[in-house]
Design a protein around this motif. Structure first.
Motif, PDB file in Angstrom:
ATOM      1  N   GLU A 157       4.891   2.514  11.584  1.00 60.41           N
ATOM      2  CA  GLU A 157       3.801   2.715  10.614  1.00 60.41           C
ATOM      3  C   GLU A 157       3.759   1.585   9.592  1.00 60.41           C
ATOM      4  N   LEU A 158       4.918   1.158   9.146  1.00 60.96           N
ATOM      5  CA  LEU A 158       4.983   0.050   8.186  1.00 60.96           C
ATOM      6  C   LEU A 158       4.415  -1.222   8.814  1.00 60.96           C
ATOM      7  N   VAL A 159       4.787  -1.495  10.057  1.00 62.23           N
ATOM      8  CA  VAL A 159       4.293  -2.687  10.762  1.00 62.23           C
ATOM      9  C   VAL A 159       2.791  -2.581  11.016  1.00 62.23           C
ATOM     10  N   LYS A 160       2.340  -1.417  11.436  1.00 60.41           N
ATOM     11  CA  LYS A 160       0.909  -1.205  11.698  1.00 60.41           C
ATOM     12  C   LYS A 160       0.078  -1.476  10.442  1.00 60.41           C
ATOM     13  N   ARG A 161       0.535  -0.948   9.329  1.00 49.48           N
ATOM     14  CA  ARG A 161      -0.216  -1.135   8.088  1.00 49.48           C
ATOM     15  C   ARG A 161      -0.193  -2.583   7.631  1.00 49.48           C
ATOM     16  N   ALA A 162       0.916  -3.275   7.878  1.00 52.75           N
ATOM     17  CA  ALA A 162       0.985  -4.700   7.543  1.00 52.75           C
ATOM     18  C   ALA A 162      -0.002  -5.490   8.394  1.00 52.75           C
ATOM     19  N   GLU A 163      -0.093  -5.151   9.672  1.00 51.66           N
ATOM     20  CA  GLU A 163      -1.045  -5.824  10.558  1.00 51.66           C
ATOM     21  C   GLU A 163      -2.483  -5.575  10.114  1.00 51.66           C
ATOM     22  N   GLU A 164      -2.775  -4.343   9.738  1.00 53.01           N
ATOM     23  CA  GLU A 164      -4.122  -4.006   9.273  1.00 53.01           C
ATOM     24  C   GLU A 164      -4.462  -4.787   8.006  1.00 53.01           C
ATOM     25  N   GLY A 165      -3.500  -4.914   7.108  1.00 52.01           N
ATOM     26  CA  GLY A 165      -3.718  -5.681   5.883  1.00 52.01           C
ATOM     27  C   GLY A 165      -3.942  -7.147   6.172  1.00 52.01           C
ATOM     28  N   ALA A 166      -3.171  -7.709   7.095  1.00 50.39           N
ATOM     29  CA  ALA A 166      -3.335  -9.113   7.457  1.00 50.39           C
ATOM     30  C   ALA A 166      -4.693  -9.347   8.103  1.00 50.39           C
ATOM     31  N   ASN A 221       9.547 -13.934   5.347  1.00 48.08           N
ATOM     32  CA  ASN A 221       9.501 -13.344   6.679  1.00 48.08           C
ATOM     33  C   ASN A 221      10.758 -12.508   6.870  1.00 48.08           C
ATOM     34  N   PRO A 222      10.618 -11.191   6.811  1.00 46.90           N
ATOM     35  CA  PRO A 222      11.802 -10.341   6.858  1.00 46.90           C
ATOM     36  C   PRO A 222      12.384 -10.229   8.271  1.00 46.90           C
ATOM     37  N   ALA A 223      13.688 -10.072   8.336  1.00 44.75           N
ATOM     38  CA  ALA A 223      14.369  -9.764   9.590  1.00 44.75           C
ATOM     39  C   ALA A 223      14.107  -8.298   9.929  1.00 44.75           C
ATOM     40  N   LEU A 224      14.339  -7.946  11.172  1.00 42.57           N
ATOM     41  CA  LEU A 224      14.126  -6.567  11.614  1.00 42.57           C
ATOM     42  C   LEU A 224      14.934  -5.585  10.764  1.00 42.57           C
ATOM     43  N   GLN A 225      16.173  -5.917  10.475  1.00 46.44           N
ATOM     44  CA  GLN A 225      17.018  -5.023   9.669  1.00 46.44           C
ATOM     45  C   GLN A 225      16.422  -4.802   8.275  1.00 46.44           C
ATOM     46  N   THR A 226      15.794  -5.830   7.721  1.00 44.49           N
ATOM     47  CA  THR A 226      15.143  -5.690   6.413  1.00 44.49           C
ATOM     48  C   THR A 226      13.959  -4.747   6.510  1.00 44.49           C
ATOM     49  N   LEU A 227      13.184  -4.866   7.577  1.00 43.30           N
ATOM     50  CA  LEU A 227      12.047  -3.961   7.771  1.00 43.30           C
ATOM     51  C   LEU A 227      12.521  -2.517   7.914  1.00 43.30           C
ATOM     52  N   VAL A 228      13.623  -2.322   8.619  1.00 46.58           N
ATOM     53  CA  VAL A 228      14.184  -0.978   8.772  1.00 46.58           C
ATOM     54  C   VAL A 228      14.600  -0.428   7.402  1.00 46.58           C
ATOM     55  N   ARG A 229      15.245  -1.243   6.598  1.00 44.51           N
ATOM     56  CA  ARG A 229      15.656  -0.804   5.253  1.00 44.51           C
ATOM     57  C   ARG A 229      14.452  -0.417   4.410  1.00 44.51           C
ATOM     58  N   LEU A 230      13.400  -1.218   4.477  1.00 45.92           N
ATOM     59  CA  LEU A 230      12.190  -0.932   3.698  1.00 45.92           C
ATOM     60  C   LEU A 230      11.518   0.351   4.177  1.00 45.92           C
ATOM     61  N   ALA A 231      11.378   0.501   5.486  1.00 49.27           N
ATOM     62  CA  ALA A 231      10.758   1.710   6.032  1.00 49.27           C
ATOM     63  C   ALA A 231      11.557   2.950   5.635  1.00 49.27           C
ATOM     64  N   ASP A 232      12.871   2.860   5.754  1.00 57.19           N
ATOM     65  CA  ASP A 232      13.719   3.995   5.355  1.00 57.19           C
ATOM     66  C   ASP A 232      13.545   4.313   3.876  1.00 57.19           C
ATOM     67  N   ALA A 233      13.555   3.292   3.036  1.00 57.73           N
ATOM     68  CA  ALA A 233      13.405   3.506   1.594  1.00 57.73           C
ATOM     69  C   ALA A 233      12.054   4.138   1.271  1.00 57.73           C
ATOM     70  N   LEU A 234      11.008   3.710   1.971  1.00 62.99           N
ATOM     71  CA  LEU A 234       9.664   4.214   1.715  1.00 62.99           C
ATOM     72  C   LEU A 234       9.398   5.561   2.391  1.00 62.99           C
ATOM     73  N   ALA A 255       0.829  -1.206   0.000  1.00 62.00           N
ATOM     74  CA  ALA A 255       0.000   0.000   0.000  1.00 62.00           C
ATOM     75  C   ALA A 255       0.864   1.257   0.000  1.00 62.00           C
ATOM     76  N   VAL A 256       1.877   1.286   0.840  1.00 58.17           N
ATOM     77  CA  VAL A 256       2.762   2.453   0.891  1.00 58.17           C
ATOM     78  C   VAL A 256       3.495   2.601  -0.440  1.00 58.17           C
ATOM     79  N   ARG A 257       3.997   1.496  -0.962  1.00 60.52           N
ATOM     80  CA  ARG A 257       4.729   1.524  -2.231  1.00 60.52           C
ATOM     81  C   ARG A 257       3.855   2.077  -3.354  1.00 60.52           C
ATOM     82  N   THR A 258       2.627   1.585  -3.441  1.00 63.62           N
ATOM     83  CA  THR A 258       1.755   2.038  -4.529  1.00 63.62           C
ATOM     84  C   THR A 258       1.288   3.477  -4.319  1.00 63.62           C
TER      85      THR A 258
END
Length: 78
Positions: A54-63, A35-48, A3-6
């Motif tokens: 917020e990234l985790v919250k939105r993933a939970e809402e989607g799930a 299943n991403p590691a924490l460091q991967t999630l940090v990289r994605l959040a930074d890139a986005l 969702a964030v990406r799009t």
């Protein structure tokens, strides 16, 4: 994450370049096959450009939405 990406108008390829992750890995994450590691999630959040929480919250809402659409109850939890 999708969702964030799009919302940014980014392709998976753009996110992969910005985050330094392989495009097929990004695709697997979006499809729930990785299943991403924490460091991967940090990289994605930074890139986005969003905070990690917020990234985790939105993933939970989607799930939760997917779970409810598949006939699950509203007490969904991990």
């Amino acid at each position: 994450m999708r969702a964030v990406r799009t919302e940014l108008g980014w392709s998976q390829e753009r996110l992969s370049v910005e985050s330094g992750l392989d495009r097929t890995y990004v695709s697997g994450l979006e499809r729930g096959q990785r299943n991403p590691a924490l460091q991967t999630l940090v990289r994605l959040a930074d890139a986005l450009g969003v905070p990690l929480h917020e990234l985790v919250k939105r993933a939970e809402e989607g799930a939760r939405a997917v779970h409810l659409q598949s006939g699950g109850d509203s007490s969904f939890s991990d």
